[in-house]
Write a protein that holds these residues in place. Sequence first.
Motif, PDB file in Angstrom:
ATOM      1  N   MET A 173      -4.900  -3.776  -1.215  1.00 45.42           N
ATOM      2  CA  MET A 173      -3.737  -3.213  -0.542  1.00 45.42           C
ATOM      3  C   MET A 173      -2.716  -2.717  -1.545  1.00 45.42           C
ATOM      4  O   MET A 173      -2.643  -3.206  -2.663  1.00 45.42           O
ATOM      5  CB  MET A 173      -3.103  -4.226   0.416  1.00 45.42           C
ATOM      6  N   SER A 174      -1.967  -1.718  -1.115  1.00 37.78           N
ATOM      7  CA  SER A 174      -0.813  -1.275  -1.879  1.00 37.78           C
ATOM      8  C   SER A 174       0.342  -2.230  -1.580  1.00 37.78           C
ATOM      9  O   SER A 174       0.337  -2.929  -0.563  1.00 37.78           O
ATOM     10  CB  SER A 174      -0.424   0.149  -1.483  1.00 37.78           C
ATOM     11  N   VAL A 175       1.331  -2.251  -2.446  1.00 34.23           N
ATOM     12  CA  VAL A 175       2.472  -3.140  -2.266  1.00 34.23           C
ATOM     13  C   VAL A 175       3.724  -2.288  -2.155  1.00 34.23           C
ATOM     14  O   VAL A 175       4.032  -1.510  -3.069  1.00 34.23           O
ATOM     15  CB  VAL A 175       2.618  -4.115  -3.459  1.00 34.23           C
ATOM     16  N   TYR A 176       4.435  -2.435  -1.050  1.00 32.57           N
ATOM     17  CA  TYR A 176       5.628  -1.630  -0.807  1.00 32.57           C
ATOM     18  C   TYR A 176       6.871  -2.495  -0.950  1.00 32.57           C
ATOM     19  O   TYR A 176       6.823  -3.717  -0.774  1.00 32.57           O
ATOM     20  CB  TYR A 176       5.561  -1.003   0.587  1.00 32.57           C
ATOM     21  N   SER A 177       7.970  -1.835  -1.231  1.00 29.85           N
ATOM     22  CA  SER A 177       9.228  -2.559  -1.481  1.00 29.85           C
ATOM     23  C   SER A 177       9.628  -3.438  -0.315  1.00 29.85           C
ATOM     24  O   SER A 177      10.216  -4.504  -0.503  1.00 29.85           O
ATOM     25  CB  SER A 177      10.348  -1.566  -1.779  1.00 29.85           C
ATOM     26  N   SER A 178       9.300  -2.992   0.880  1.00 26.88           N
ATOM     27  CA  SER A 178       9.697  -3.738   2.077  1.00 26.88           C
ATOM     28  C   SER A 178       8.718  -4.857   2.395  1.00 26.88           C
ATOM     29  O   SER A 178       8.905  -5.595   3.352  1.00 26.88           O
ATOM     30  CB  SER A 178       9.773  -2.772   3.259  1.00 26.88           C
ATOM     31  N   GLY A 179       7.664  -4.978   1.599  1.00 26.32           N
ATOM     32  CA  GLY A 179       6.617  -5.956   1.901  1.00 26.32           C
ATOM     33  C   GLY A 179       5.685  -5.386   2.947  1.00 26.32           C
ATOM     34  O   GLY A 179       6.081  -4.575   3.779  1.00 26.32           O
ATOM     35  N   ASN A 180       4.443  -5.773   2.901  1.00 28.33           N
ATOM     36  CA  ASN A 180       3.497  -5.269   3.887  1.00 28.33           C
ATOM     37  C   ASN A 180       2.390  -6.275   4.139  1.00 28.33           C
ATOM     38  O   ASN A 180       2.101  -7.128   3.303  1.00 28.33           O
ATOM     39  CB  ASN A 180       2.931  -3.894   3.473  1.00 28.33           C
ATOM     40  N   GLU A 181       1.828  -6.148   5.322  1.00 29.93           N
ATOM     41  CA  GLU A 181       0.836  -7.112   5.783  1.00 29.93           C
ATOM     42  C   GLU A 181      -0.382  -6.369   6.282  1.00 29.93           C
ATOM     43  O   GLU A 181      -0.266  -5.307   6.897  1.00 29.93           O
ATOM     44  CB  GLU A 181       1.469  -7.931   6.924  1.00 29.93           C
ATOM     45  N   ASP A 182      -1.552  -6.928   6.000  1.00 26.33           N
ATOM     46  CA  ASP A 182      -2.785  -6.356   6.507  1.00 26.33           C
ATOM     47  C   ASP A 182      -3.669  -7.516   6.938  1.00 26.33           C
ATOM     48  O   ASP A 182      -4.333  -8.146   6.113  1.00 26.33           O
ATOM     49  CB  ASP A 182      -3.467  -5.518   5.417  1.00 26.33           C
ATOM     50  N   GLY A 183      -3.614  -7.842   8.204  1.00 29.98           N
ATOM     51  CA  GLY A 183      -4.388  -8.978   8.687  1.00 29.98           C
ATOM     52  C   GLY A 183      -3.916 -10.272   8.051  1.00 29.98           C
ATOM     53  O   GLY A 183      -2.751 -10.650   8.147  1.00 29.98           O
ATOM     54  N   ARG A 184      -4.828 -10.939   7.355  1.00 34.39           N
ATOM     55  CA  ARG A 184      -4.503 -12.229   6.733  1.00 34.39           C
ATOM     56  C   ARG A 184      -3.793 -12.083   5.387  1.00 34.39           C
ATOM     57  O   ARG A 184      -3.439 -13.091   4.775  1.00 34.39           O
ATOM     58  CB  ARG A 184      -5.805 -13.017   6.536  1.00 34.39           C
ATOM     59  N   PHE A 185      -3.617 -10.873   4.936  1.00 35.17           N
ATOM     60  CA  PHE A 185      -3.074 -10.615   3.607  1.00 35.17           C
ATOM     61  C   PHE A 185      -1.649 -10.067   3.711  1.00 35.17           C
ATOM     62  O   PHE A 185      -1.392  -9.141   4.474  1.00 35.17           O
ATOM     63  CB  PHE A 185      -3.952  -9.610   2.859  1.00 35.17           C
ATOM     64  N   THR A 186      -0.762 -10.646   2.909  1.00 32.58           N
ATOM     65  CA  THR A 186       0.623 -10.183   2.847  1.00 32.58           C
ATOM     66  C   THR A 186       1.003  -9.965   1.398  1.00 32.58           C
ATOM     67  O   THR A 186       0.782 -10.845   0.555  1.00 32.58           O
ATOM     68  CB  THR A 186       1.584 -11.203   3.474  1.00 32.58           C
ATOM     69  N   ALA A 187       1.547  -8.798   1.103  1.00 31.23           N
ATOM     70  CA  ALA A 187       1.979  -8.475  -0.261  1.00 31.23           C
ATOM     71  C   ALA A 187       3.480  -8.271  -0.272  1.00 31.23           C
ATOM     72  O   ALA A 187       4.051  -7.728   0.681  1.00 31.23           O
ATOM     73  CB  ALA A 187       1.274  -7.224  -0.750  1.00 31.23           C
ATOM     74  N   GLN A 188       4.113  -8.716  -1.345  1.00 37.50           N
ATOM     75  CA  GLN A 188       5.563  -8.522  -1.470  1.00 37.50           C
ATOM     76  C   GLN A 188       5.897  -8.076  -2.883  1.00 37.50           C
ATOM     77  O   GLN A 188       5.202  -8.423  -3.852  1.00 37.50           O
ATOM     78  CB  GLN A 188       6.290  -9.822  -1.150  1.00 37.50           C
TER      79      GLN A 188
END
Lengths: 117, 112
Positions: free
Chosen positions: B48-63
């Motif tokens: 996944m890409s990581v965005y400034s606002s944080g992002n979620e894809d199913g079970r995965f969350t990136a910040q």
Amino acid sequence: EPEVTQTPSHQVTQMGQEVILRCVPISNHLYFYWYRQILGQKVEFLVSFYNNEISEKSEIFDDQFSVERPDGSNFTLKIRSTKLEDSAMYFCASRGTSGFANTGELFFGEGSRLTVL
Amino acid sequence: RKEVEQDPGPFNVPEGATVAFNCTYSNSASQSFFWYRQDCRKEPKLLMSVYSSGNEDGRFTAQLNRASQYISLLIRDSKLSDSATYLCVVNVRSGGSYIPTFGRGTSLIVHP
């Protein structure tokens, strides 16, 4: 789904020999990269290529390395005189443009494993 | 100082666990941040890409925390198939270009 293809998948060579690794990037992509990964270590940047010329290269990419795009599809990495420490997996990657030139996912080939004896 | 740093692990967790990986980068001019997954002796693939606002894809969350130059990946409800190495990738400014630069990766082992 478009993909990056690399050949050969594995090459064994004697120290001092020349090696050419080949890559066919995704057809509408504009940015091309070579990375290497020594077994158990990190993925290391070698060189980037844009508009038919090298745009950036790392300290690893010394005079024994060269890249070419001999036609509209292939992108090659040549190692002139291989050393034992050149043994690694070499990954080709390509990137299109996604809005801004600095963004966008890298698409990797499956890699070419080079073993230097 | 290394440009992109990750704890190599391994993180050894049971199925169903939540696990978090961290990554720091040194160049404040960096743009574009990603998490890739690499299976043994395979090529890296975008997770996944990581965005400034944080992002979620199913079970995965990136910040992303630009002020602290810190990126995280949270995996909830771990599956056996999540076992892999997770690579933090940062587009680091170099001359007139941005070079996708890899951390050494964090190894995850999910066990039954």
